[in-house]
Scaffold this motif. Structure first.
Motif, PDB file in Angstrom:
ATOM      1  N   ASN A 271       0.850  -1.185   0.000  1.00  0.00           N
ATOM      2  CA  ASN A 271       0.000   0.000   0.000  1.00  0.00           C
ATOM      3  C   ASN A 271       0.887   1.237   0.000  1.00  0.00           C
ATOM      4  O   ASN A 271       1.487   1.587   1.005  1.00  0.00           O
ATOM      5  CB  ASN A 271      -0.900  -0.005   1.245  1.00  0.00           C
TER       6      ASN A 271
ATOM      7  N   VAL B  31       0.299   4.882  -1.814  1.00  0.00           N
ATOM      8  CA  VAL B  31      -0.444   5.779  -2.696  1.00  0.00           C
ATOM      9  C   VAL B  31       0.498   6.633  -3.523  1.00  0.00           C
ATOM     10  O   VAL B  31       0.284   6.862  -4.721  1.00  0.00           O
ATOM     11  CB  VAL B  31      -1.398   6.671  -1.867  1.00  0.00           C
TER      12      VAL B  31
ATOM     13  N   TYR C 266      -1.930   0.396  -4.820  1.00  0.00           N
ATOM     14  CA  TYR C 266      -3.110   0.325  -3.946  1.00  0.00           C
ATOM     15  C   TYR C 266      -3.443  -1.133  -3.667  1.00  0.00           C
ATOM     16  O   TYR C 266      -3.358  -1.983  -4.567  1.00  0.00           O
ATOM     17  CB  TYR C 266      -4.314   0.971  -4.623  1.00  0.00           C
TER      18      TYR C 266
END
Length: 754
Positions: A675, A677, A682
């Motif tokens: 994870n 961004v 994502y």
């Protein structure tokens, strides 16, 4: 007889003492390795009695050499023409202006070249034949003959001084480091969203506003939520300082290419002069990293501003090129700008990409009118390449191939092999970096000539360049650590003949080169004594192999997570893995540990060594470990997706099937998703687990700020032959986030089946 005996003893002792004082030469271990090197008998003794003779063309190089010797070794060379001497001779038979011949005999050293450039590189090889340090004012240099010339005309290193600013003294040191390795180009990245670093007298707000940001991001961009230090940060180089640096570089045969970013990465300039943007709104100099939507608006006031800037830049940099960036320019502002849309219609352009081509072409024409050539990142290919532009291919080699086939000059700088802001080791204690993984060996084996090019097309490849983006490099010491020793490997890529290169030999020479770096107070990484490991599978057994990069040292290990000592188990064969263990190992030179401790958690679970298949292949950049890494018992790094234990997909969905050799009882499935961004990565919104007996379960993942998202599914204990995991990827990145509109990446880790 008695007196004669004493004289004889005295004479013998004198000879022994003299023999002890005769300095010994070091073994020639030059980086980059010369094209031809022949060792001959004898040594040349360098001391204060040695003279330096040169023709006028080589005066600056001779002076550089003499000053270096005096500073580093406290030896002052004479100008007398008696006794041992060092000569710089012009040799017009050497058609390559960077070629040289270095001949060392007991009586003289001759550096032959057709230009000062070749003579300077001869000096750099000579300096590497000298001991790192000596306490006496005398040293021995091995007699030999070197005939040498570079493979490529462009041998470059880049430095971003906008994300973090570095002093003039460090810029000079950086240039010295490049010159030592026969690199001839310094790409100076001077403007960015986070700061404008060059004085432009006509626009004082660039110094007053654009050169400073109010604060800086703390930690990694992927850390959520973002935190800042609250401290004003910045600086810029005056035009006087730039002239000083340019002169300093020229004396070391280094050409400087200034980079003035356009049309993107221009938020700092727009913060100083809002009318340069499409909205006219007041914005701030960027305080975090990434790509920003505010870019130059292609209107006449903008072009006038940029032409004025180019005028002052051209007056400072005598080199051939002006770099205009051209990369990562989001088109959102242009799509919503009435002026831009009208301009597209007036010029008969198809879209915003062709508008960028119009922008670049117009600036190229102006740059050409000043007697310079434009060079830019490979995005300048989009919408059509400006007529005389040179392309720096950073997004792989595709841009280089496209440009070379169109008969444009190219410089190879792919992020896969030339981005020195990437991690160089998988060790957990490596200092923070932007991401990725670029070990020394991968740099060394880089070939700047793409295989898709014909022999004729390959002539358009000028060379290669290493890039140093400094988001996570706040200090000179960190910059040095990130570039060394990878820049040494790159120097051999761009200078040495491919026939001369040998990685094992390079590593041996590098160990000696490290001593030279230490003496010159140049920080560097040393991962040569680090161990590597990989699993090995037999039919019903699992083993783990440890490998040393430098042979001849002992490897000792433990399986209980304790730090190994000289008394720990000696590694002699692959380690049997019968249960989950933590292997810790290190290289030892007798009783002394050398290199960092290798640590690896090995998980023993039921999917290991079974058959796995994927509905779609991973992206080639993030799939080199193969699909089997999803069930090899090793989890990926918690903070780095670039290691080979993560598989990266740029698709809408992916289905993973594991077939068991025999019916297997299972009760749980655990996996992790990355994870980040800021890196366009994502976790999935959901995924589904299906067993061959009809069991199905859908899992919806919750939003989190953690770098890794762990997911565990409990299954009523049952025996199965096959399980399937179907993952629905995140989809397009939402507006306001980095990479908005692009398909999000999916990165998946070990699938643990118990």
């Amino acid at each position: 007889m008695k007196i004669s005996y004493h004289y004889l003893v005295f004479f013998v002792l004198l000879l022994i003492n003299c023999h002890k004082n005769i300095p010994k030469p070091i073994t020639p271990e030059i980086i980059p390795i010369p094209v031809s090197q022949t060792i001959t008998e004898g040594t040349f003794i360098l001391n204060n009695a040695v003279s330096v003779n040169y023709q006028d063309e080589f005066k600056s190089v001779a002076n550089y050499f003499s000053e270096y010797i005096e500073k580093q070794y406290d030896i002052t060379l004479t100008t007398a023409k008696t006794g041992a001497k060092i000569q710089f001779l012009k040799d017009d038979t050497l058609k390559n202006e960077e070629a040289y011949i270095l001949t060392i005999t007991p009586k003289e050293i001759i550096i032959s070249a057709s230009s000062a450039k070749g003579a300077f590189y001869g000096v750099q090889s000579l300096l590497q034949l000298m001991p790192v340090a000596t306490n006496s004012k005398s040293m021995a240099i091995q007699c030999l003959e070197i005939k040498d010339s570079p493979r490529f005309v462009y041998r470059g290193m880049h430095l971003d001084v906008a994300r973090h600013f570095f002093s003039v003294d460090f810029i000079k040191k950086y240039i010295d480091m490049l010159a030592m390795l026969k690199m001839n180009t310094f790409h100076w990245h001077l403007t960015e969203d986070q700061g404008w670093r060059i004085e432009i007298k006509k626009y004082p707000k660039l110094q007053e506003v654009a050169a400073y940001r109010k604060e800086t991001l703390i930690g990694h961009y992927s850390d959520q939520p973002h935190q800042f230090d609250g401290k004003r940060y910045g600086g810029y180089y005056t035009q006087e300082e730039i002239r000083e640096v340019v002169t300093y570089a020229a004396e070391r045969q280094v050409t400087i290419i200034p980079e003035i970013e356009m049309p993107g990465h221009s938020q700092a300039a727009i913060a100083a002069y809002p009318e340069l943007g499409c909205t006219g709104d007041t914005i701030e100099v960027a305080t975090k990293w990434g790509v920003f939507e505010d870019i130059y608006c292609p209107k006449e006031t903008t072009f006038q501003f940029l032409e004025d800037v180019i005028d002052e830049v051209v007056s400072l940099f005598p080199g051939k090129y002006i770099h205009i960036g051209g990369d990562e320019a989001p088109k959102k502002r242009w799509r919503n700008c009435a002026h831009c849309q009208q301009l597209i219609k007036e010029k008969g352009l198809k879209d915003e990409h062709e508008l960028q081509s119009y922008f670049i072409t117009r600036m190229e024409q102006y740059i050409n009118s000043k007697g310079k050539q434009l060079i830019g990142w490979d995005e300048i290919l989009e919408g059509g390449l400006a007529p005389n532009a040179t392309v720096m291919s950073w997004r792989g080699t595709k841009g280089a191939v496209e440009a070379a086939k169109a008969h444009h000059n190219v410089v190879l700088t792919p992020n896969s092999h030339c981005y020195f802001d990437h991690y160089q080791s998988t060790h957990e204690n490596e200092p923070l970096a932007i991401g990725g993984f670029l070990p020394l060996e991968k740099v060394y084996h880089f070939n700047p000539i793409p295989k898709e090019l014909t022999k004729e097309e390959a002539q358009y490849v000028l060379g290669a360049q290493g890039n140093v983006w400094t988001e996570y490099m706040k200090t000179p010491e960190k910059v040095e650590y990130m570039i060394f020793p990878r820049v040494a490997a790159l120097s051999e890529v761009v200078w040495s003949s491919s026939k001369q290169k040998n990685y094992d030999d390079f590593k041996k020479r590098l160990l000696s080169f490290f001593k030279r770096l230490d003496h010159l107070s140049i920080n560097h990484a040393n991962h040569l004594y680090e161990l590597r490991g990989k699993p090995l599978y037999a039919k019903d057994s699992t083993f783990y192999i440890l490998e040393a990069q430098i042979s001849g040292k002992d490897i000792r290990f433990t399986l209980d997570g304790t730090i190994p000592t000289e008394k720990s188990t000696l590694y002699t064969a692959p380690i049997p893995i019968t249960k989950s263990v933590t292997i810790k190992a290190a290289s030892f030179d007798k009783k002394e540990q050398i290199g960092a401790v290798f640590s690896k958690d090995i998980l023993k679970h039921k999917a290991i060594n079974q058959t796995i298949s994927l509905s779609v292949p991973p992206n080639p950049t993030y799939g080199k470990g193969g699909k089997e890494i999803l069930i090899n018992g090793i989890q990926g790094n918690k903070s780095r997706y670039g290691d080979k234990e993560w598989l990266g997909f740029d698709t809408d969905s992916v289905s993973i099937t594991i077939d068991f050799e025999k019916p297997t009882a299972i009760s749980s499935i655990i996996t992790r998703f990355y994870n980040s961004v800021g890196s366009w990565i994502y976790p999935p919104k959901k995924y589904t687990v299906s067993l061959n007996n009809g069991f199905t379960k859908e899992v919806v993942l919750n939003t989190t700020s953690e770098t890794t998202v762990k997911s565990r599914i409990s299954i009523p204990k049952q025996t199965v032959k096959q399980l399937n995991i179907t993952i629905s990827c995140f989809g397009k990145i939402p507006e306001g986030e980095q990479g908005a509109g692009h398909l999000a990446w999916l990165f998946i880790d070990e699938i643990i089946v118990d």
